[in-house]
Design an enzyme around this catalytic site. Structure first.
Site, PDB file in Angstrom:
ATOM      1  N   SER A   1      47.671 -42.870  -5.899  1.00 28.64           N
ATOM      2  CA  SER A   1      47.783 -41.550  -6.517  1.00 28.64           C
ATOM      3  C   SER A   1      47.003 -40.497  -5.742  1.00 28.64           C
ATOM      4  O   SER A   1      47.175 -39.297  -5.999  1.00 28.64           O
ATOM      5  CB  SER A   1      47.224 -41.587  -7.937  1.00 28.64           C
ATOM      6  OG  SER A   1      47.910 -42.525  -8.716  1.00 28.64           O
TER       7      SER A   1
ATOM      8  N   HIS B   1      54.540 -42.204  -2.960  1.00 28.68           N
ATOM      9  CA  HIS B   1      53.976 -42.020  -4.305  1.00 28.68           C
ATOM     10  C   HIS B   1      55.042 -41.713  -5.355  1.00 28.68           C
ATOM     11  O   HIS B   1      55.584 -40.614  -5.394  1.00 28.68           O
ATOM     12  CB  HIS B   1      52.924 -40.896  -4.252  1.00 28.68           C
ATOM     13  CG  HIS B   1      52.208 -40.682  -5.544  1.00 28.68           C
ATOM     14  ND1 HIS B   1      51.789 -39.449  -5.979  1.00 28.68           N
ATOM     15  CD2 HIS B   1      51.840 -41.556  -6.507  1.00 28.68           C
ATOM     16  CE1 HIS B   1      51.192 -39.579  -7.152  1.00 28.68           C
ATOM     17  NE2 HIS B   1      51.208 -40.838  -7.497  1.00 28.68           N
TER      18      HIS B   1
END
Ligand SMILES: NC(=O)c1ccc[n+]([C@@H]2O[C@H](COP(=O)([O-])OP(=O)(O)OC[C@H]3O[C@@H](n4cnc5c(N)ncnc54)[C@H](O)[C@@H]3O)[C@@H](O)[C@H]2O)c1
Length: 290
Positions: free
Chosen positions: A128, A149
């Site tokens: 993240s 991501h």
């Protein structure tokens, strides 16, 4: 141009099971690995649930017969193989790491992957916000390491941030973007900075909501209801945090505060829940009962 014939996902938690489902739904064989059979099974179950729900919707809309839908579910799920060791990693083209957001764990996994995958394989991280350059340090192929991501829930959210580390080659970035399209997602290039693009904006907004809740004590459910109504969102921010995992959200929020200072905030109520082992949906309790 590299085409992905076989993929792998490492970590079958909140993100991994659904990421494997997305790959399988694009008719690409994928290994789903975790450290324990129990976690692998939870990930496979998640993939089954998503696949069945999607197929059921197509039946409802009259786009598939029940028979076609059953066959589709079976075909998609047969593309996923569960594993607790690195069996089958010898001929993968693309690996997505989705283990906990801690650099030591990422390093261990990337060193393993460097050893067990073929030299051409791209090693991608679903981090993240950790540094891709730092993650790549654990390998002999930093040019083949890239950020990839997804957003929760991965089976539904279309965006994928593709992040280049200092050593990521242009070919790797291109191959990652192509793979994102192959699995029917929308890749966007993001700079390597804590939180990349989306979390930098999302956590910044969430920070203000968290600060407000801590300062006023207004019940989280009231805030969730309000934001759901006002912003026309499927879920309010506290429920989203529960679904994402409070351990992950707190870790990401702390990293953002450490990187950018006080304009980012970590919710105290969330930290207290974490200390009590309340991780949200994955432990059965967070801000809500699950
Ligand atoms: N939860 C979210 O909303 C979200 C969204 C986008 C990105 N991410 C990122 O994705 C990554 C995974 O997050 P998550 O929420 O799925 O975490 P999670 O805690 O739900 O799952 C992580 C899984 O990794 C497994 N694992 C640990 N060490 C391993 C190893 N050596 N080999 C194989 N498996 C191992 C764990 O057993 C666990 O099942 C993190 O980097 C997180 O920041 C999370």
């Amino acid at each position: 141009m590299m085409f992905v014939f076989k993929a792998a996902v490492v970590g079958a938690g909140v993100m991994g099971g659904e990421i494997a489902q997305v790959i399988a739904a694009a008719d690409i064989p994928v290994i789903l690995k975790d450290v324990d059979r129990r976690f692998v099974d939870t990930g496979l179950e998640k993939a089954r649930e998503v696949t069945s729900n999607q197929a059921a919707k197509l039946v409802e809309k009259g786009k598939l017969t029940q028979e076609q839908s059953d066959a589709q579910v079976q075909r998609i799920l047969s593309n996923i193989t569960g594993a607790t060791e690195y069996d089958g990693f010898g001929d993968v083209d693309f690996v997505i790491e989705a283990v906990p957001e801690k650099i030591e764990i990422k390093h261990e996994v990337f060193a393993d992957l460097d050893a067990v995958t073929p030299g051409h394989a791209i090693l991608a991280s679903n981090t993240s916000g950790l540094s891709i350059t730092e993650i790549a340090d654990a390998t002999q192929r930093p040019d083949n390491v890239v950020g990839f991501h997804f957003f929760w829930p991965a089976s539904f959210m279309r965006l994928i941030e593709v992040i280049e580390g200092d050593e990521t080659s242009p070919e790797t970035t291109q191959a990652a973007s192509t793979f994102a399209q192959q699995i029917k997602k929308l890749p966007i290039r993001a700079a390597e900075c804590p939180g990349f693009v989306v979390n930098r904006i999302l956590i910044s907004t969430a920070s203000e909501i968290w600060r407000y809740q801590d300062e006023t004590g207004v019940p989280v459910q009231e805030i969730d209801d309000f934001i759901r109504e006002q912003a026309q969102m499927a879920m309010g921010p506290f429920r989203v945090a529960d679904m994402s995992g409070l351990d992950t959200v707190v870790k990401v929020a702390r990293d953002m505060r450490d990187a950018y200072g006080d304009r980012f905030y970590v919710h105290r109520g969330m930290e207290e829940r974490l200390e009590r082992g309340e991780l949200g949906a994955k432990s059965g309790k967070g801000f809500y009962e699950h």
